[in-house]
Enzyme design. Structure first.
Site, PDB file in Angstrom:
ATOM      1  N   TYR A 121       0.807  -1.219   0.000  1.00 53.61           N
ATOM      2  CA  TYR A 121       0.000   0.000   0.000  1.00 53.61           C
ATOM      3  C   TYR A 121       0.840   1.269   0.000  1.00 53.61           C
ATOM      4  CZ  TYR A 121      -3.793  -3.197   0.386  1.00 53.61           C
ATOM      5  OH  TYR A 121      -4.679  -4.213   0.116  1.00 53.61           O
ATOM      6  N   PHE A 402     -11.620  -3.218   9.560  1.00 54.88           N
ATOM      7  CA  PHE A 402     -12.749  -3.151   8.609  1.00 54.88           C
ATOM      8  C   PHE A 402     -12.317  -3.647   7.238  1.00 54.88           C
ATOM      9  CE2 PHE A 402     -11.020   1.229   9.190  1.00 54.88           C
ATOM     10  CZ  PHE A 402     -10.468   1.442   7.939  1.00 54.88           C
TER      11      PHE A 402
END
Length: 402
Positions: A121, A402
C-alpha cells in the site's frame, strides 16, 4: 493483463466475499456472509473481471472517523484481494486506480485501510498513521499504582449498553469511527464456529453517574497443566471514559480466577504498558494499525486542526494521484486550517504517504525525516510542522478491523 473494473451488483457481493477469502488463504463460512455483506454499499465495491470470471475485488465503507479537529468523512478501504491465478498481473493496481479516481471525483479527500502487507500500500500512497499493541500479560501482573476495584458488572453485550461509552472514547481518540447498528452487529458477532474452544463472548461494564462509562469484551478458555490452571483471557475490545475506568477494567481482566494469561490481539499502545509496574511482563509487540492516504491533499489538510499555529509551504510528490503533485500553502491552528496551491518556495518536501502517516497525529514528520522520507528546506520548518501535526490527546488507534 487488462481486466475490466466495474462496480459489483448486489448479487455479486457473495462471490466477491468468497474470492476475498480465497485470496487470504481461507474459506468463508456460509453463516458469516450476511453479517459481512450487511456492511456493504454495492456501488462502493468493485470487481475485476477476466472475461466473465471475477478475479479481484476492492471496496470502501463510507465512515465518519475522528481526526484531529473532530469527526470527518473517511473512506474505509477494504475487500482488496486478487485470485491466486491472477497475481502480479496489475489487477490490484487497476483496482486501486479506479477506486482513488472515483473517491477523488466524489470529493472524498481521505482514505484509510488495514494493510495485509505494508509494502503493497505504500506503492499507492498510504502511510502508517496509527499503532496498536499485541500483548500477552501474565495474570495478576502488578500495577505501578493501586487501582480501586469493584463497581463492575457482567452483562449481555449489546449496542444499547455499550454505545455511550464507545461514543465517548470515539470523540477523544483519532482513528475511531462511528458505529451504526450494522457495525455493532459485526463487533458483537460471536458464532460458535469462530470461538476455537473459547467461551461465548463475555462483557463487563463499569457504571458511573451517567450510565455505562466503560466496558471490556472478552472470552475465556479453560485449561489445566501439571502446575494447575492455565486458562487464557482473550480481549476483543476495551473502551473507557477515563483513565481510572481503564485501569479498573484491565485489573479485572488480569485477576480472573483460574486464568494464567491475558491475550490482547489489538489494544492501544499506551495504557496497558504504562499501568504495569514491570512492562517487561507483557510480551508485547507494537504493530501498525491504520494506514492513511490523502486522496485530495489540499482538502484533507484543510479538514483537520493543528496543535499549534502553522504556516508553511509543502512540496508534495504523488506519482499515483498526480492531481496532488505540486506545492501547497498550509495555514492553520487549533481552530482549523486552509490549504491552497501556491508557487511560493517550499519549506518541506514530502511524499503523499508521509502526509498520510502524519494525518492522525500518531506518526511524526520528524520520524519520517529520520528515515530519509522528508526533506527540510527552510531551517526549523520540520520541527514546527511535526509539532503542529501532532495530537495532544490519547494516541490514534482504531479498535476494529474493517
Amino acid at each position: 493483463m487488462t481486466a475490466e473494473i466495474r462496480p459489483l451488483q448486489p448479487a455479486e457481493l457473495s462471490p466477491g466475499l468468497q474470492l476475498l477469502e480465497l485470496a487470504f488463504g481461507g474459506a468463508s463460512h456460509p453463516d458469516d456472509e450476511a453479517i459481512e455483506i450487511a456492511l456493504c454499499e454495492p456501488d462502493r465495491f468493485y470487481g475485476a473481471y477476466d472475461g466473465t470470471q471475477l478475479v479481484g475485488t476492492c471496496g470502501s465503507f463510507a465512515l465518519e472517523m475522528t481526526v484531529p479537529g473532530g469527526p470527518r468523512p473517511v473512506a474505509g478501504v477494504t475487500w482488496v484481494g486478487v485470485a491466486p491465478t491472477h497475481h502480479r498481473q496489475g489487477i490490484a493496481s487497476s483496482l486501486m486506480r479506479r477506486q482513488l479516481d472515483d473517491l477523488h471525483a466524489a470529493g472524498e479527500p481521505v482514505a484509510a485501510l488495514w494493510a495485509s502487507e505494508g509494502a503493497i500500500y505504500q506503492r499507492f500512497g498510504y502511510g502508517p498513521a496509527s499503532w496498536g499493541l499485541q500483548a500477552t500479560v501474565p495474570s495478576r501482573a502488578a500495577f505501578s499504582l493501586p487501582v480501586q476495584t469493584g463497581g463492575l458488572e457482567l452483562t449481555a453485550p449489546s449496542e444499547a449498553e455499550l454505545a455511550p461509552a464507545y461514543e465517548h472514547a470515539r470523540t477523544r481518540r483519532p482513528g475511531y469511527y462511528s458505529r451504526a447498528s450494522a457495525w455493532w452487529d459485526y463487533r458483537l458477532y460471536d458464532p460458535e464456529h469462530r470461538r476455537k474452544g473459547a467461551s461465548p463472548l463475555l462483557c463487563v461494564v463499569s457504571r458511573g453517574r451517567y450510565g455505562v462509562d466503560g466496558y471490556a469484551l472478552y472470552s475465556t478458555t479453560g485449561d489445566w497443566g501439571d502446575g494447575g490452571p492455565k486458562g487464557k483471557v482473550r480481549v476483543r475490545e476495551l473502551a473507557a471514559a477515563s483513565p481510572e475506568v481503564t485501569a479498573r477494567l484491565w485489573r479485572y481482566l488480569l485477576d480472573l480466577d483460574l486464568m494464567a494469561e491475558v491475550v490482547c490481539g489489538l489494544a492501544p499502545d499506551d495504557a496497558l504498558l504504562q499501568l504495569l509496574s514491570d512492562p517487561r511482563r507483557a510480551q508485547a509487540t507494537v504493530t501498525d494499525n491504520l494506514w492513511v492516504r490523502l486522496v485530495d491533499v489540499s482538502a484533507a489538510l484543510a479538514a483537520r486542526s493543528y496543535a499549534v499555529p502553522i504556516d508553511l509551504v509543502l512540496e508534495v510528490g504523488d506519482t499515483f494521484c498526480p492531481w496532488n503533485d505540486g506545492r501547497v500553502r498550509l495555514t492553520g491552528g487549533p481552530d482549523g486550517a486552509t490549504c491552497v496551491s501556491t508557487s511560493d518556495p517550499a519549506d518541506l518536501v514530502v511524499q503523499v504517504a508521509d502526509l498520510g502517516a502524519a494525518y492522525l497525529g500518531g506518526t511524526t514528520l520528524v520520524s519520517r525525516a529520520a528515515a530519509g522520507r522528508v526533506t527540510e528546506v527552510t531551517a526549523g520548518s520540520l520541527a514546527a510542522a511535526s509539532i503542529a501535526f501532532g495530537w495532544p490527546g490519547p494516541a490514534p488507534y482504531c479498535p476494529l478491523v474493517f
